[in-house]
Write a protein that holds these residues in place. Structure first.
Motif, PDB file in Angstrom:
ATOM      1  N   ALA A   1      -7.455 -29.032   3.333  1.00 37.94           N
ATOM      2  CA  ALA A   1      -8.091 -27.743   3.609  1.00 37.94           C
ATOM      3  C   ALA A   1      -9.381 -27.918   4.395  1.00 37.94           C
ATOM      4  CB  ALA A   1      -8.360 -26.997   2.303  1.00 37.94           C
ATOM      5  N   GLY A   2     -10.183 -28.931   4.035  1.00 36.78           N
ATOM      6  CA  GLY A   2     -11.410 -29.196   4.775  1.00 36.78           C
ATOM      7  C   GLY A   2     -11.123 -29.608   6.206  1.00 36.78           C
ATOM      8  N   SER A   3     -10.062 -30.399   6.402  1.00 38.08           N
ATOM      9  CA  SER A   3      -9.689 -30.814   7.758  1.00 38.08           C
ATOM     10  C   SER A   3      -9.275 -29.618   8.605  1.00 38.08           C
ATOM     11  CB  SER A   3      -8.534 -31.824   7.692  1.00 38.08           C
ATOM     12  OG  SER A   3      -8.929 -32.989   6.994  1.00 38.08           O
ATOM     13  N   ALA A   4      -8.620 -28.649   7.957  1.00 36.87           N
ATOM     14  CA  ALA A   4      -8.231 -27.442   8.682  1.00 36.87           C
ATOM     15  C   ALA A   4      -9.458 -26.687   9.178  1.00 36.87           C
ATOM     16  CB  ALA A   4      -7.377 -26.553   7.786  1.00 36.87           C
ATOM     17  N   LEU A   5     -10.486 -26.608   8.350  1.00 38.54           N
ATOM     18  CA  LEU A   5     -11.722 -25.945   8.771  1.00 38.54           C
ATOM     19  C   LEU A   5     -12.384 -26.699   9.924  1.00 38.54           C
ATOM     20  CD1 LEU A   5     -13.279 -24.930   5.323  1.00 38.54           C
ATOM     21  CD2 LEU A   5     -12.483 -23.371   7.099  1.00 38.54           C
ATOM     22  N   ARG A   6     -12.447 -28.004   9.804  1.00 41.29           N
ATOM     23  CA  ARG A   6     -13.095 -28.788  10.858  1.00 41.29           C
ATOM     24  C   ARG A   6     -12.336 -28.675  12.172  1.00 41.29           C
ATOM     25  NH1 ARG A   6     -13.291 -32.491   6.488  1.00 41.29           N
ATOM     26  NH2 ARG A   6     -15.412 -32.749   5.631  1.00 41.29           N
ATOM     27  N   LEU A   7     -10.999 -28.647  12.101  1.00 45.79           N
ATOM     28  CA  LEU A   7     -10.205 -28.566  13.321  1.00 45.79           C
ATOM     29  C   LEU A   7     -10.365 -27.217  14.007  1.00 45.79           C
ATOM     30  CD1 LEU A   7      -7.986 -29.663  15.242  1.00 45.79           C
ATOM     31  CD2 LEU A   7      -6.310 -28.625  13.698  1.00 45.79           C
TER      32      LEU A   7
ATOM     33  N   ARG B   1     -14.585 -26.394  13.867  1.00 46.04           N
ATOM     34  CA  ARG B   1     -15.418 -27.511  14.317  1.00 46.04           C
ATOM     35  C   ARG B   1     -16.571 -27.797  13.367  1.00 46.04           C
ATOM     36  NH1 ARG B   1     -11.348 -26.843  16.845  1.00 46.04           N
ATOM     37  NH2 ARG B   1     -11.053 -27.163  19.096  1.00 46.04           N
ATOM     38  N   LYS B   2     -16.499 -27.247  12.137  1.00 48.78           N
ATOM     39  CA  LYS B   2     -17.539 -27.539  11.151  1.00 48.78           C
ATOM     40  C   LYS B   2     -17.045 -27.131   9.776  1.00 48.78           C
ATOM     41  CE  LYS B   2     -19.931 -23.103  11.759  1.00 48.78           C
ATOM     42  NZ  LYS B   2     -21.234 -22.434  12.066  1.00 48.78           N
TER      43      LYS B   2
END
Length: 442
Positions: free
Chosen positions: A30-36, A39-40
């Motif tokens: 889930a965190g990777s989805a936000l970063r992708l 971008r943060k």
């Protein structure tokens, strides 16, 4: 079953198009989805406005995102939420971007709630309450489901199980110290006292009527000879055209159903085929189905236009005789309304007497459901397991003086039944059945 380490996503709001859509993501990625996409990683539990972009830097939408790191989330896992504009193209683009992330896939029905259950965020009774809340049609169903979701039965069951385990510990200690003279009796007495007190509490809950029926609703069948106004009455009660009205007998061939909200009580009205002898094979089948469905109803409204049309056969459900077409009568017979406890006179074409009939139906529903809204039991599964618990407690009490091992074994069975009620032991056989009824995204 999919691996638990996979991350899931789904639309958790209404069907598009809409003003705003909420897309929920749960799992280790889930965190990777936000970063992708953003971008943060935003501040936990703080709404943050951002322009979402896909892997090719193409804009998706001007959105709001939320971040709920594990374990402080609805599912107990890392959870991200995207609040985007609710157009189909926006959602398609967002779903496509999420699908490019490794080990991220669309959620199945009820998978978010099942993960919450498996991670200890709610027990099985609370999960059932959530499902009932989603499917509630009336205000009383909503209130009952919300109380269940907030631990109406689960909290009591956890307390009961804790007390049974204490009683079991005392009973087993009595067995372990059987060679210590008076020690077994000193330990068994408080164990049995706990068992008796718990049995009284659970029996009180079980005696509170069939409170689980509020979830399914009251079934009322309209039956009678052909061409007496059954379809007209059906439409009046439903307040819309659900049945075809015709002066020709035999118009209704199949069973027609309509769901009503009577003072917050859920009621299903059934319009059945006119019951008469006929050579028409299709109408014969309609009459057969009408009689079978009416026999399953909780209340039958037998509609006729004179006393000679009153039902003669025995029926398992209460029967109210409703004389229709009083607009064609004169004098005392033209009087509309409630004539006796189970007799009414109406004119379905003019709505004469309908207020009395609807009021009586509301009162019948209230009495039928009894303490349905405030009762602890909302499903048949719950009643069955509480009955098993009560049976085990009775056996443990009856085994007093026969053998301490029997007392302990029955207490163990009672604790096991309550564990199944909460979904903490041996419930794999029911989990799929319960969670498959949830919608995608819940």
């Amino acid at each position: 079953m999919h691996p638990d380490d996979q991350t899931i996503f789904a639309l958790s709001s209404g069907r598009p198009p809409g003003a705003i859509a909420v897309v929920r993501v749960s799992g280790p990625q889930a965190g990777s989805a936000l970063r992708l996409l953003a971008r943060k990683l935003p501040t936990p539990r703080m709404a943050t406005r951002v322009l979402l972009r896909d892997a090719a830097e193409q804009p998706i939408d001007d959105a709001v995102m939320l971040w709920f790191p594990s374990p402080a989330s609805a599912t107990g896992e890392d959870v991200a939420e995207f609040h985007v504009h609710g157009g189909r193209a926006v959602l398609a683009s967002l779903f496509a971007a999420l699908s490019t992330i490794e080990n991220v896939r669309p959620a199945e029905a009820g998978e978010f709630t099942r993960r919450a259950f498996e991670n200890g965020k709610l027990d099985l009774t609370e999960a059932e309450g959530l499902d009932d809340l989603i499917h509630a049609d009336t205000d009383r169903q909503r209130r009952q489901a919300l109380r269940q979701l907030k631990g109406l039965l689960g909290d009591r069951a956890r307390d009961w199980r804790a007390e049974i385990i204490k009683a079991l510990a005392l009973a087993e200690a009595g067995i372990d110290f059987a060679d210590e003279g008076d020690v077994p009796a000193e330990l068994m007495a408080p164990a049995l006292a706990k068992a008796k007190a718990l049995l009284t509490e659970i029996e009180t809950v079980l005696a509170h009527g069939r409170t689980e029926r509020l979830r399914d609703g009251l079934v009322v069948a309209i039956a009678g000879p052909p061409n007496v106004g059954k379809s007209t009455l059906m439409n009046l009660l439903a307040r819309r055209e659900v049945a075809i009205v015709s002066p020709h007998a035999g118009t209704t061939r199949d069973i027609i159903e309509a769901h009503l909200d009577l003072d917050g009580y859920p009621v299903m009205i059934i319009d059945t085929a006119g019951q008469r002898e006929t050579d028409d094979p299709v109408e014969q089948e309609g009459v057969r189905r009408a009689r079978a469905r009416a026999a399953e109803a909780d209340l039958m409204l037998w509609l006729s236009d004179d006393e000679s049309g009153m039902i003669q056969q025995e029926e398992p459900a209460p029967i109210w005789w409703v004389r229709n077409k009083i607009d064609r009568e004169r004098g005392e017979r033209a009087k509309a309304g409630k004539l006796a406890e189970d007799r009414f006179a109406i004119s379905a074409s003019r709505s004469d007497g309908m207020a009395d009939l609807v009021t009586a139906l509301s009162v019948f529903a209230r009495d039928f459901f009894g303490a349905g809204e405030t009762g602890l039991i909302t499903r048949e599964r719950q009643r069955t397991l509480l009955e098993e618990t009560a049976t085990s407690l009775r056996r443990s009490i009856a085994a007093t003086g026969v053998g301490e091992e029997l007392v302990a074994e029955e207490l163990r069975r009672a604790a096991f039944s309550l564990g199944r009620l909460l979904g903490r032991v041996d419930v794999e056989d029911v989990l799929d059945v319960i969670f498959r009824d949830f919608c995608i995204g819940k």
